[in-house]
Design a protein around this motif. Structure first.
Motif: not given
Ligand SMILES: C[S@@+](CC[C@H](N)C(=O)[O-])C[C@H]1O[C@@H](n2cnc3c(N)ncnc32)[C@H](O)[C@@H]1O
Length: 247
Positions: A154-163, A232-247
């Motif tokens: 849940p990202l507060v800044d994203k949710a605020q902008a959406y609302f 997806l139900p929370f797409a307006n206020s949430r995002e996915d964090l993708l982390i790539l571990r270095a080789v």
């Protein structure tokens, strides 16, 4: 009541389609859609060993299991794990482990998973320090070159902008608010009024700058925040964090 006890109650409360708390009463494809969105970001391969951390009753793991060699479904809620074990009994490549993600190090070997999914979980941590420590431990457990998808933050800044945008269209806003309350009411009715107590659960909030500050100082990896599939139900206020571990 702890978060984990809340999820034990939730798991018992109703059928498996509804017991993750998703407000997606009429989207019967929601878990497939969620898995597809995760898979698009990770690119799972048939030989992979994957950790589904906070996997609950296994709705997402049931799709993962069809795509990879092995899934370890770990969760802190005993009842949820028992339901997962029953619902996923046809998948011989899924194992189950009772794990509290606030107790570190996690009970997994270094470099033992090709990828890790931790979906819709980190807002149940107590604070951002717990989040940072968890990420550091996940980087120990995932193989070099592996991906960690910490989904649905849940990202507060994203949710605020959406609302803010939404309030500019009062009729639409009124309709969407009304729809939200109807769905919430129906969901509570299906859980059995009063049987699931949401009042004590954590709702730890994140913002993009908070995530940038926490992760920006961790060496040996790259990360990005990615939008979710709009359906997806929370797409307006949430995002996915993708982390790539270095080789
Ligand atoms: C909203 S559900 C998400 C379930 C699943 N990942 C999904 O997206 O459908 C959150 C899950 O996190 C688990 N959880 C919350 N706090 C936890 C903790 N401290 N340790 C382990 N699991 C935890 C809950 O038991 C629950 O299954």
């Amino acid at each position: 009541m702890s978060n984990i006890e809340f999820f034990n109650q939730l798991a018992k409360s109703t059928n498996t389609y509804l017991n993750t708390g998703r407000m997606s009463l009429f989207d019967f494809q929601v878990y497939r859609r969620t898995f597809d969105d995760i898979n698009k970001k990770i690119g799972l391969k048939s030989g992979d060993r994957v950790l589904d951390l906070g996997g609950g009753c296994g709705q997402i793991a049931s799709y993962m299991a069809r795509h990879v060699r092995e899934v370890v479904l770990a969760d802190g809620a005993k009842v949820a794990l028992a339901i997962a074990r029953k619902n996923l009994s046809r998948f011989a490549n899924v194992t189950y482990q009772l794990v509290d993600i606030t107790v570190l190090p996690l009970p997994f070997e270094n470099n033992s998973f090709d990828h890790i999914v931790c979906y819709s979980v980190v807002h149940y941590l107590r604070d951002h320090n717990e989040f940072e420590r968890l990420v550091l431990d996940l980087l120990r457990v995932v193989k070099p070159g592996g991906k960690i998808l910490i989904g649905e933050i849940p990202l507060v800044d994203k949710a605020q902008a959406y609302f803010e945008e939404r309030r500019k269209k009062p009729f639409l806003n009124f309709f969407l608010n009304a729809r939200y309350h109807v769905k919430k009411f129906l969901l509570k009715a299906m859980y059995g009024f009063g049987k699931v107590d949401e009042t004590q659960t954590t709702g730890l909030k994140y913002t993009r700058p908070v995530i940038q500050t926490i992760l920006g100082k961790i060496p040996g990896m790259r990360f990005e925040l990615l939008e979710q599939d709009k359906k997806l139900p929370f797409a307006n206020s949430r995002e996915d964090l993708l982390i790539l571990r270095a080789v």
